[in-house]
Write a protein that holds these residues in place. Structure first.
Motif, PDB file in Angstrom:
ATOM      1  N   UNK A 165       0.836  -1.195   0.000  1.00 12.22           N
ATOM      2  CA  UNK A 165       0.000   0.000   0.000  1.00 12.22           C
ATOM      3  C   UNK A 165       0.875   1.251   0.000  1.00 12.22           C
ATOM      4  N   UNK A 166       0.478   2.234  -0.790  1.00 11.36           N
ATOM      5  CA  UNK A 166       1.202   3.502  -0.796  1.00 11.36           C
ATOM      6  C   UNK A 166       0.834   4.317   0.437  1.00 11.36           C
ATOM      7  N   UNK A 167       1.818   5.014   0.973  1.00 10.64           N
ATOM      8  CA  UNK A 167       1.618   5.813   2.166  1.00 10.64           C
ATOM      9  C   UNK A 167       0.856   7.093   1.836  1.00 10.64           C
ATOM     10  N   UNK A 168       0.201   7.612   2.852  1.00 10.53           N
ATOM     11  CA  UNK A 168      -0.574   8.846   2.722  1.00 10.53           C
ATOM     12  C   UNK A 168       0.254   9.975   2.132  1.00 10.53           C
ATOM     13  N   UNK A 169       1.506  10.122   2.574  1.00 11.75           N
ATOM     14  CA  UNK A 169       2.310  11.268   2.152  1.00 11.75           C
ATOM     15  C   UNK A 169       2.463  11.311   0.634  1.00 11.75           C
ATOM     16  N   UNK A 170       2.754  10.189   0.021  1.00 14.33           N
ATOM     17  CA  UNK A 170       2.953  10.164  -1.430  1.00 14.33           C
ATOM     18  C   UNK A 170       1.640  10.373  -2.166  1.00 14.33           C
ATOM     19  N   UNK A 171       0.601   9.642  -1.773  1.00 11.33           N
ATOM     20  CA  UNK A 171      -0.670   9.745  -2.479  1.00 11.33           C
ATOM     21  C   UNK A 171      -1.237  11.153  -2.378  1.00 11.33           C
ATOM     22  N   UNK A 172      -1.119  11.756  -1.212  1.00 17.97           N
ATOM     23  CA  UNK A 172      -1.634  13.113  -1.012  1.00 17.97           C
ATOM     24  C   UNK A 172      -0.941  14.108  -1.941  1.00 17.97           C
ATOM     25  N   UNK A 173       0.365  14.020  -2.040  1.00 18.97           N
ATOM     26  CA  UNK A 173       1.137  14.930  -2.881  1.00 18.97           C
ATOM     27  C   UNK A 173       0.773  14.770  -4.359  1.00 18.97           C
ATOM     28  N   UNK A 174       0.703  13.523  -4.804  1.00 14.07           N
ATOM     29  CA  UNK A 174       0.388  13.260  -6.207  1.00 14.07           C
ATOM     30  C   UNK A 174      -1.010  13.777  -6.552  1.00 14.07           C
ATOM     31  N   UNK A 175      -1.963  13.558  -5.652  1.00 18.70           N
ATOM     32  CA  UNK A 175      -3.339  13.938  -5.956  1.00 18.70           C
ATOM     33  C   UNK A 175      -3.599  15.431  -5.796  1.00 18.70           C
ATOM     34  N   UNK A 176      -2.925  16.086  -4.863  1.00 15.48           N
ATOM     35  CA  UNK A 176      -3.065  17.542  -4.781  1.00 15.48           C
ATOM     36  C   UNK A 176      -2.603  18.193  -6.079  1.00 15.48           C
ATOM     37  N   UNK A 177      -1.516  17.681  -6.644  1.00 20.37           N
ATOM     38  CA  UNK A 177      -1.036  18.218  -7.919  1.00 20.37           C
ATOM     39  C   UNK A 177      -2.011  17.880  -9.051  1.00 20.37           C
ATOM     40  N   UNK A 178      -2.500  16.655  -9.068  1.00 22.92           N
ATOM     41  CA  UNK A 178      -3.417  16.225 -10.129  1.00 22.92           C
ATOM     42  C   UNK A 178      -4.704  17.044 -10.117  1.00 22.92           C
ATOM     43  N   UNK A 197       5.531  16.419   2.861  1.00 24.55           N
ATOM     44  CA  UNK A 197       4.851  16.570   1.587  1.00 24.55           C
ATOM     45  C   UNK A 197       5.534  17.606   0.702  1.00 24.55           C
ATOM     46  N   UNK A 198       6.014  18.679   1.300  1.00 25.38           N
ATOM     47  CA  UNK A 198       6.754  19.676   0.525  1.00 25.38           C
ATOM     48  C   UNK A 198       8.037  19.067  -0.031  1.00 25.38           C
ATOM     49  N   UNK A 199       8.719  18.254   0.778  1.00 25.03           N
ATOM     50  CA  UNK A 199       9.944  17.600   0.306  1.00 25.03           C
ATOM     51  C   UNK A 199       9.641  16.676  -0.874  1.00 25.03           C
ATOM     52  N   UNK A 200       8.562  15.897  -0.786  1.00 25.00           N
ATOM     53  CA  UNK A 200       8.189  15.025  -1.903  1.00 25.00           C
ATOM     54  C   UNK A 200       7.804  15.833  -3.141  1.00 25.00           C
ATOM     55  N   UNK A 201       7.132  16.947  -2.952  1.00 22.88           N
ATOM     56  CA  UNK A 201       6.807  17.810  -4.095  1.00 22.88           C
ATOM     57  C   UNK A 201       8.084  18.250  -4.805  1.00 22.88           C
ATOM     58  N   UNK A 202       9.088  18.612  -4.047  1.00 19.93           N
ATOM     59  CA  UNK A 202      10.358  19.018  -4.646  1.00 19.93           C
ATOM     60  C   UNK A 202      11.017  17.855  -5.370  1.00 19.93           C
ATOM     61  N   UNK A 203      10.990  16.673  -4.755  1.00 21.08           N
ATOM     62  CA  UNK A 203      11.600  15.499  -5.385  1.00 21.08           C
ATOM     63  C   UNK A 203      10.922  15.146  -6.708  1.00 21.08           C
ATOM     64  N   UNK A 204       9.608  15.341  -6.769  1.00 23.78           N
ATOM     65  CA  UNK A 204       8.844  14.951  -7.951  1.00 23.78           C
ATOM     66  C   UNK A 204       8.631  16.098  -8.933  1.00 23.78           C
ATOM     67  N   UNK A 205       9.119  17.295  -8.591  1.00 27.84           N
ATOM     68  CA  UNK A 205       8.924  18.444  -9.469  1.00 27.84           C
ATOM     69  C   UNK A 205       7.486  18.917  -9.533  1.00 27.84           C
TER      70      UNK A 205
END
Length: 286
Positions: A165-178, A197-205
Motif C-alpha cells: 500500500x502507498x503511504x498517505x504522504x505520497x498519495x496526497x502529494x500526487x493527488x493535490x497536484x493532479x 509533503x513539501x519535500x516530496x513535491x520538490x523530489x517529484x517536481x
C-alpha cells in the motif's frame, strides 16, 4: 491561478464533528476566494477502512450544505499514478528498499539512507525516502511560519509499505497536484506532515500549494476527536445543530432561527475572512 481547495476524508468511519469542521473550513475558504471546492476519498488503506463509510460521508455532506464542484476523486482508482511517482523516485535514486523491523529501529527513526538489515527471502520490503539533513520551512496561513528539520523529525520515512500500500504522504502529494489544489485547508493534526509533503513535491517536481491548518477539535478529556476515539457521528438527518457547533468552533457567526444549512453557510460566508479563524492549534469542541 484560480483557487482550488479540497476536503479529503479517509473512509474509516462516518462523518464526525472534527471532520465536519475541516469540511466547513475548507468550503468557506474556497467560496470566500471565489474558487472551487473538491472532494477526495483517501481510500488506500484497506485494513483501516470501514465498509460503507465512503458512501456515508459523501451522502452526508450535501445535508450540511457542502456540495462539491466536481465528482469526487477516489484514491483507490489512482494506483497507476502512484506507481509512476514511485518509479520516478526510484529512477533518481531517492528511495530505497528496507527490511528493517521495528525492533531493528528500537522505536526510533531510520536515519541511514540505506537499509541496515539483510533482505528477507519471501518478504517484500518497505520503501523509504532518503531524507537529507535539511530544514523545510513554509508559512501557514493561520499558524504562521513553520520550520522542521526533516531528518530529525521524520527520518527516512516510508512511502510504500510492506503490504504494497502507498503511504498517505505520497498519495496526497500526487493527488493535490493532479487536482490542481492551490491551498490545502485541513486539521492541525496534519501540520507536522506538511514538510514531508513539501519535500516530496520538490523530489517529484510538483507545485507546492498554500497551507492553512485549522484548530484540532478535542473532546472533554483533551483527546483528538476522531473515529479512532469513537467520536459520535454527526447526524445528516438533523444537520443544523452540528453545523452550528462547527461554525461556533471556527468563531463564525450563526444566523439565528436559520431554517436550513444553506442559510447558515451563506450567513457565515458573508462574514467570513480566513484572518478571523482562531489561531490556536487545538480547542475543545462545544
Amino acid at each position: 491561478m484560480n483557487y482550488r481547495g479540497r476536503f479529503a476524508p479517509s473512509p474509516t468511519g462516518h462523518l464526525h464533528f472534527g471532520s465536519l469542521v475541516a469540511a466547513v473550513g475548507s468550503w468557506l475558504c474556497a467560496r470566500h476566494a471565489g474558487g472551487a471546492w473538491l472532494l477526495r476519498v483517501e481510500d488506500i488503506d484497506p485494513p483501516r477502512e470501514m465498509a460503507g463509510s465512503a458512501e456515508s460521508i459523501l451522502a452526508a455532506l450535501p445535508a450540511f450544505g457542502l456540495v462539491a464542484d466536481e465528482p469526487p476523486l477516489f484514491q483507490s482508482r489512482r494506483i497507476a499514478a502512484y506507481d509512476a511517482a514511485f518509479e520516478q523516485l526510484r529512477a533518481t535514486d531517492q528511495i530505497f528498499p528496507c527490511w528493517c523491523s521495528r525492533n531493528d529501529l528500537a522505536g526510533g527513526l531510520h536515519l541511514d539512507g540505506r537499509c541496515l538489515a539483510a533482505p528477507v527471502e519471501g518478504r517484500p520490503p518497505a520503501w523509504r525516502v532518503r531524507v537529507p539533513d535539511i530544514d523545510v520551512g513554509f508559512v501557514d496561513a493561520l499558524q504562521g511560519p513553520q520550520t522542521q528539520n526533516l531528518r530529525q523529525a521524520a527520518g527516512d520515512f516510508v512511502i510504500r509499505r510492506v503490504e504494497g500500500y502507498y503511504a498517505y504522504q505520497l498519495a496526497c502529494v500526487v493527488d493535490d497536484a493532479y487536482q490542481g489544489v492551490t491551498e490545502v485547508v485541513r486539521g492541525n493534526d496534519l501540520l507536522d506532515s506538511t514538510p514531508r509533503q513539501i519535500f516530496l513535491q520538490r523530489c517529484l517536481g510538483l507545485p507546492t500549494p498554500g497551507y492553512l491548518h485549522l484548530p484540532l477539535a478535542l473532546d472533554g478529556e483533551g483527546r483528538k476527536l476522531s473515529k479512532s476515539e469513537r467520536a459520535h457521528p454527526v447526524d445528516p438527518t438533523a444537520p443544523l445543530p452540528a453545523l452550528c457547533r462547527a461554525l461556533e468552533f471556527l468563531d463564525l457567526p450563526v444566523l439565528p432561527a436559520a431554517r436550513d444549512a444553506h442559510a447558515l453557510l451563506a450567513h457565515a460566508l458573508a462574514h467570513f475572512s480566513p484572518a478571523r479563524l482562531p489561531h490556536c492549534r487545538e480547542r475543545a469542541a462545544a
